[in-house]
Design an enzyme around this catalytic site. Structure first.
Site, PDB file in Angstrom:
ATOM      1  N   SER A 169       0.800  -1.132  -0.116  1.00 37.98           N
ATOM      2  CA  SER A 169       0.047  -0.088   0.033  1.00 37.98           C
ATOM      3  C   SER A 169       0.835   1.304   0.091  1.00 37.98           C
ATOM      4  O   SER A 169       2.008   1.431   0.625  1.00 37.98           O
ATOM      5  CB  SER A 169      -0.823   0.021   1.056  1.00 37.98           C
ATOM      6  OG  SER A 169      -1.299   1.135   1.487  1.00 37.98           O
ATOM      7  N   GLU A 195       0.097   3.756   1.742  1.00 42.74           N
ATOM      8  CA  GLU A 195       0.077   3.955   3.282  1.00 42.74           C
ATOM      9  C   GLU A 195       1.453   3.801   3.594  1.00 42.74           C
ATOM     10  O   GLU A 195       2.087   4.526   4.733  1.00 42.74           O
ATOM     11  CB  GLU A 195      -0.845   3.225   3.886  1.00 42.74           C
ATOM     12  CG  GLU A 195      -2.390   3.813   3.884  1.00 42.74           C
ATOM     13  CD  GLU A 195      -2.383   5.435   4.334  1.00 42.74           C
ATOM     14  OE1 GLU A 195      -2.048   5.494   5.540  1.00 42.74           O
ATOM     15  OE2 GLU A 195      -2.677   6.237   3.636  1.00 42.74           O
ATOM     16  N   TYR A 198      -2.021   0.462  10.422  1.00 43.84           N
ATOM     17  CA  TYR A 198      -2.299  -0.026   9.292  1.00 43.84           C
ATOM     18  C   TYR A 198      -0.735   0.056   8.414  1.00 43.84           C
ATOM     19  O   TYR A 198      -0.520  -0.891   7.805  1.00 43.84           O
ATOM     20  CB  TYR A 198      -3.552   0.575   8.636  1.00 43.84           C
ATOM     21  CG  TYR A 198      -3.357   0.032   7.199  1.00 43.84           C
ATOM     22  CD1 TYR A 198      -4.011  -1.225   7.021  1.00 43.84           C
ATOM     23  CD2 TYR A 198      -3.052   0.772   6.074  1.00 43.84           C
ATOM     24  CE1 TYR A 198      -4.202  -1.798   5.391  1.00 43.84           C
ATOM     25  CE2 TYR A 198      -3.185   0.524   4.618  1.00 43.84           C
ATOM     26  CZ  TYR A 198      -3.822  -0.943   4.477  1.00 43.84           C
ATOM     27  OH  TYR A 198      -3.708  -1.170   3.203  1.00 43.84           O
TER      28      TYR A 198
HETATM   29  P1  NAP Z   1     -11.575  -4.590   1.681  1.00 48.95           P
HETATM   30  O1  NAP Z   1     -12.749  -4.340   0.625  1.00 48.95           O
HETATM   31  O2  NAP Z   1     -11.599  -4.103   2.952  1.00 48.95           O
HETATM   32  O3  NAP Z   1     -11.377  -6.245   1.640  1.00 48.95           O
HETATM   33  C1  NAP Z   1     -10.402  -6.941   2.522  1.00 48.95           C
HETATM   34  C2  NAP Z   1     -10.522  -8.198   2.657  1.00 48.95           C
HETATM   35  O4  NAP Z   1      -9.862  -8.953   3.652  1.00 48.95           O
HETATM   36  C3  NAP Z   1     -12.041  -8.956   2.897  1.00 48.95           C
HETATM   37  O5  NAP Z   1     -12.467  -9.991   2.002  1.00 48.95           O
HETATM   38  C4  NAP Z   1     -12.145  -9.222   4.134  1.00 48.95           C
HETATM   39  O6  NAP Z   1     -13.025 -10.274   4.465  1.00 48.95           O
HETATM   40  C5  NAP Z   1     -10.738  -9.996   4.308  1.00 48.95           C
HETATM   41  N1  NAP Z   1     -10.055 -10.263   5.587  1.00 48.95           N
HETATM   42  C6  NAP Z   1     -10.224  -9.427   6.567  1.00 48.95           C
HETATM   43  N2  NAP Z   1      -9.725  -9.828   7.648  1.00 48.95           N
HETATM   44  C7  NAP Z   1      -9.409 -11.013   7.241  1.00 48.95           C
HETATM   45  C8  NAP Z   1      -8.872 -12.245   8.135  1.00 48.95           C
HETATM   46  N3  NAP Z   1      -8.540 -12.192   9.453  1.00 48.95           N
HETATM   47  N4  NAP Z   1      -9.067 -13.609   7.424  1.00 48.95           N
HETATM   48  C9  NAP Z   1      -9.201 -13.590   6.178  1.00 48.95           C
HETATM   49  N5  NAP Z   1      -9.753 -12.555   5.242  1.00 48.95           N
HETATM   50  C10 NAP Z   1      -9.995 -11.512   6.168  1.00 48.95           C
HETATM   51  O7  NAP Z   1     -10.195  -4.256   0.987  1.00 48.95           O
HETATM   52  P2  NAP Z   1      -9.799  -3.786  -0.826  1.00 48.95           P
HETATM   53  O8  NAP Z   1     -10.092  -2.471  -0.973  1.00 48.95           O
HETATM   54  O9  NAP Z   1     -10.288  -4.837  -1.474  1.00 48.95           O
HETATM   55  O10 NAP Z   1      -8.091  -4.080  -0.551  1.00 48.95           O
HETATM   56  C11 NAP Z   1      -7.556  -5.251  -0.913  1.00 48.95           C
HETATM   57  C12 NAP Z   1      -6.214  -5.467  -0.440  1.00 48.95           C
HETATM   58  O11 NAP Z   1      -5.572  -4.274  -1.074  1.00 48.95           O
HETATM   59  C13 NAP Z   1      -6.075  -5.198   1.025  1.00 48.95           C
HETATM   60  O12 NAP Z   1      -4.983  -6.130   1.660  1.00 48.95           O
HETATM   61  C14 NAP Z   1      -5.761  -3.435   1.277  1.00 48.95           C
HETATM   62  O13 NAP Z   1      -5.146  -3.350   2.740  1.00 48.95           O
HETATM   63  C15 NAP Z   1      -4.775  -3.387   0.092  1.00 48.95           C
HETATM   64  N6  NAP Z   1      -4.822  -2.068  -0.415  1.00 48.95           N
HETATM   65  C16 NAP Z   1      -6.008  -1.485  -0.743  1.00 48.95           C
HETATM   66  C17 NAP Z   1      -6.056  -0.373  -1.318  1.00 48.95           C
HETATM   67  C18 NAP Z   1      -7.206   0.658  -1.655  1.00 48.95           C
HETATM   68  O14 NAP Z   1      -7.142   1.570  -1.821  1.00 48.95           O
HETATM   69  N7  NAP Z   1      -8.383  -0.216  -1.926  1.00 48.95           N
HETATM   70  C19 NAP Z   1      -4.686   0.154  -1.560  1.00 48.95           C
HETATM   71  C20 NAP Z   1      -3.464  -0.448  -1.376  1.00 48.95           C
HETATM   72  C21 NAP Z   1      -3.662  -1.454  -0.703  1.00 48.95           C
HETATM   73  P3  NAP Z   1     -14.615 -10.032   4.919  1.00 48.95           P
HETATM   74  O15 NAP Z   1     -15.412  -9.622   3.599  1.00 48.95           O
HETATM   75  O16 NAP Z   1     -15.076 -11.108   5.740  1.00 48.95           O
HETATM   76  O17 NAP Z   1     -14.372  -8.760   5.952  1.00 48.95           O
HETATM   77  O1  F7E Z   2      -9.243   8.079   3.473  1.00 41.00           O
HETATM   78  C1  F7E Z   2      -9.865  11.719   4.793  1.00 41.00           C
HETATM   79  C2  F7E Z   2      -8.857  10.728   5.512  1.00 41.00           C
HETATM   80  O2  F7E Z   2     -10.063   6.177   4.778  1.00 41.00           O
HETATM   81  C3  F7E Z   2      -8.865   9.054   2.807  1.00 41.00           C
HETATM   82  C4  F7E Z   2      -7.372   2.465   2.029  1.00 41.00           C
HETATM   83  O3  F7E Z   2      -8.008   1.530   1.005  1.00 41.00           O
HETATM   84  O4  F7E Z   2      -6.080   3.711   0.784  1.00 41.00           O
HETATM   85  C5  F7E Z   2      -6.852   3.796   1.836  1.00 41.00           C
HETATM   86  O5  F7E Z   2      -6.575   4.420   3.053  1.00 41.00           O
HETATM   87  C6  F7E Z   2      -8.442  10.395   3.228  1.00 41.00           C
HETATM   88  C7  F7E Z   2      -7.838  10.398   4.808  1.00 41.00           C
HETATM   89  O6  F7E Z   2      -8.447   6.126   2.890  1.00 41.00           O
HETATM   90  C8  F7E Z   2     -13.215  11.347   6.303  1.00 41.00           C
HETATM   91  O7  F7E Z   2      -8.109  11.488   6.712  1.00 41.00           O
HETATM   92  C9  F7E Z   2     -11.771  12.870   5.752  1.00 41.00           C
HETATM   93  O8  F7E Z   2      -6.799  11.434   4.430  1.00 41.00           O
HETATM   94  O9  F7E Z   2     -10.838   6.881   2.344  1.00 41.00           O
HETATM   95  P1  F7E Z   2      -9.738   6.820   3.411  1.00 41.00           P
HETATM   96  P2  F7E Z   2      -6.949   5.934   3.261  1.00 41.00           P
HETATM   97  O10 F7E Z   2      -6.844   6.125   4.469  1.00 41.00           O
HETATM   98  O11 F7E Z   2      -6.364   6.759   2.274  1.00 41.00           O
HETATM   99  C10 F7E Z   2      -4.674   3.115   1.342  1.00 41.00           C
HETATM  100  C11 F7E Z   2      -3.855   3.184   0.060  1.00 41.00           C
HETATM  101  C12 F7E Z   2      -4.996   1.744   1.812  1.00 41.00           C
HETATM  102  O12 F7E Z   2      -4.027   0.796   1.635  1.00 41.00           O
HETATM  103  C13 F7E Z   2      -6.193   1.586   2.565  1.00 41.00           C
HETATM  104  O13 F7E Z   2      -6.376   0.169   2.880  1.00 41.00           O
HETATM  105  O14 F7E Z   2      -9.764  10.959   3.714  1.00 41.00           O
HETATM  106  N1  F7E Z   2     -11.020  11.759   5.490  1.00 41.00           N
HETATM  107  N2  F7E Z   2     -12.750  12.788   6.299  1.00 41.00           N
HETATM  108  C14 F7E Z   2     -11.966  10.785   5.950  1.00 41.00           C
HETATM  109  N3  F7E Z   2     -11.733   9.412   5.616  1.00 41.00           N
HETATM  110  C15 F7E Z   2     -12.753   8.576   6.204  1.00 41.00           C
HETATM  111  N4  F7E Z   2     -12.607   7.255   5.998  1.00 41.00           N
HETATM  112  N5  F7E Z   2     -14.048   9.215   6.633  1.00 41.00           N
HETATM  113  C16 F7E Z   2     -14.029  10.475   6.745  1.00 41.00           C
HETATM  114  O15 F7E Z   2     -15.234  11.069   7.356  1.00 41.00           O
END
Ligand code: NAP
Ligand code: F7E
Length: 309
Positions: free
Chosen positions: A122, A124, A145
């Site tokens: 990520s 992050e 995270y």
């Molecule tokens: P998501 O919608 O939150 O999906 C997370 C998945 O992980 C779900 O299927 C969840 O199952 C499963 N999971 C959570 N805890 C688990 C456990 N203890 N054992 C088995 N499965 C578990 O996330 P996403 O947006 O699809 O992202 C996919 C991956 O990419 C994640 O690793 C995330 O951290 C990473 N990532 C995401 C982003 C982004 O912007 N979306 C960016 C960079 C990296 P349930 O459905 O049962 O909750």
């Molecule tokens: O926040 C701001 C918050 O929770 C984005 C995950 O997929 O991407 C994701 O992480 C921004 C942040 O995503 C609210 O402070 C303001 O600056 O949608 P978010 P994230 O934290 O960027 C990375 C790449 C991952 O890997 C993660 O798994 O939005 N923000 N107000 C808020 N965020 C939330 N959630 N809710 C608010 O009310």
């Protein structure tokens, strides 16, 4: 060709499985046991894939999943992925994200050592490192995270160097879609706009509007994950759109999509401000463009419109 996908029930897992099935890959989907259904995102695919129950914190279940599926490809998408929640559940986040990745690597090392492995790393991990960020940018995570993802990323690299595991890390910047979980800001905003436009709410409470993110579409980013697996040599790639917008930009465009002025509806609520913020993420995806010939196909504006619509 057989693939094992963890995180199969998540936003990106569902797009990834659709793409794999299009390429005639046999899919084994790790699903964690839940007392209420958690497979909504893949219900339309269930008769085309094999579900295996398991949990990233239970090595026995991962050993079984890998041994049973004997995969050519392993995609590790499972995570407690909500940054905001990771301060309230830091130990659990570390257990699932870092410990879970280690458990899966061990299962692969023991039961499918020749499989290719994809790690969902990520942006992050970059945290407060100044933009633009690429594969050489130092990590400075700002949340439990981010720390956990950094540990998992380094562990994957270590298994590649120590045991020759064919592991690639996709360092993905934010990717969204209409399947995004409701607590993430893009889905929270687009859903909130829909409620207000339909007279079911009048206000939307948010935290920091100044943060900038490089937002793309989950479908495009899962295309990149498959491209990494198709390479002969494992490597790490930054995947992002190379354009950043602020949360305020997203909010403004989302309200404008339904003809509303966001300033009449959005309230700032300290409850949504994080203990430490990642201020500015912006991908430099030069390497992925050069070596994977990857380009995003869905723009930021198209993403906002899809999510609001
Ligand atoms: P998501 O919608 O939150 O999906 C997370 C998945 O992980 C779900 O299927 C969840 O199952 C499963 N999971 C959570 N805890 C688990 C456990 N203890 N054992 C088995 N499965 C578990 O996330 P996403 O947006 O699809 O992202 C996919 C991956 O990419 C994640 O690793 C995330 O951290 C990473 N990532 C995401 C982003 C982004 O912007 N979306 C960016 C960079 C990296 P349930 O459905 O049962 O909750
Ligand atoms: O926040 C701001 C918050 O929770 C984005 C995950 O997929 O991407 C994701 O992480 C921004 C942040 O995503 C609210 O402070 C303001 O600056 O949608 P978010 P994230 O934290 O960027 C990375 C790449 C991952 O890997 C993660 O798994 O939005 N923000 N107000 C808020 N965020 C939330 N959630 N809710 C608010 O009310």
């Amino acid at each position: 060709m057989k693939a094992l996908v963890t995180g199969s029930t998540g936003q990106s897992g569902s797009y990834l499985i659709e793409l794999l099935l299009e390429q005639n890959v046999e899919v084994f989907a790790l699903v964690r046991r839940s007392s209420i259904g958690n497979t909504q995102r893949i219900d339309h695919l269930k008769d085309k894939i094999t579900l295996i129950f398991g949990d990233m914190c239970d090595p026995c279940s991962l050993n079984h999943a890998v041994n049973y599926s004997k995969p050519d490809w392993v995609f590790n998408l499972a995570a407690m992925s909500f940054v905001g929640e990771s301060w309230r559940q830091p130990k659990y986040t570390l257990d699932v994200v870092a410990g879970g990745t280690l458990n899966l690597l061990e299962a692969v090392r023991n039961y499918a050592p020749n499989a290719k492995f994809y790690q969902a790393s990520s942006s992050e991990m970059f945290g407060s490192s100044p933009p633009p960020q690429n594969e050489l940018t130092p990590f400075h995570p700002r949340s439990p995270y981010g720390v956990a993802k950094t540990a998992a990323h380094l562990m994957v690299q270590n298994y590649r160097e120590s045991y020759g595991i064919q592991a690639s890390c996709g360092i993905l910047f934010n990717h969204e879609s209409k399947r995004r979980g409701i607590e993430f800001v893009t889905r929270k905003v687009s859903h909130g706009v829909a409620l207000i436009a339909n007279g079911k709410a009048t206000e939307l409470r948010l935290g920091n509007l100044d943060a900038k993110r490089d937002w793309g579409h989950s479908f495009d980013y899962m295309r990149a994950a498959i491209l990494m697996m198709l390479r002969d040599k494992p490597d790490d790639y930054v995947i992002g759109s190379e354009v950043a917008y602020s949360v305020r930009d997203f909010v403004s465009l989302a309200f404008a999509r339904v003809g509303l002025d966001w300033e009449e509806h959005v309230l700032i609520d300290p409850a949504f401000v994080r203990p430490a913020e990642v201020n500015h993420l912006l991908a430099d995806a030069t390497k992925a463009k050069r070596e994977l010939s990857w380009r995003p196909t869905i723009t930021f504006h198209q993403l906002v419109n899809e999510m609001v619509d």
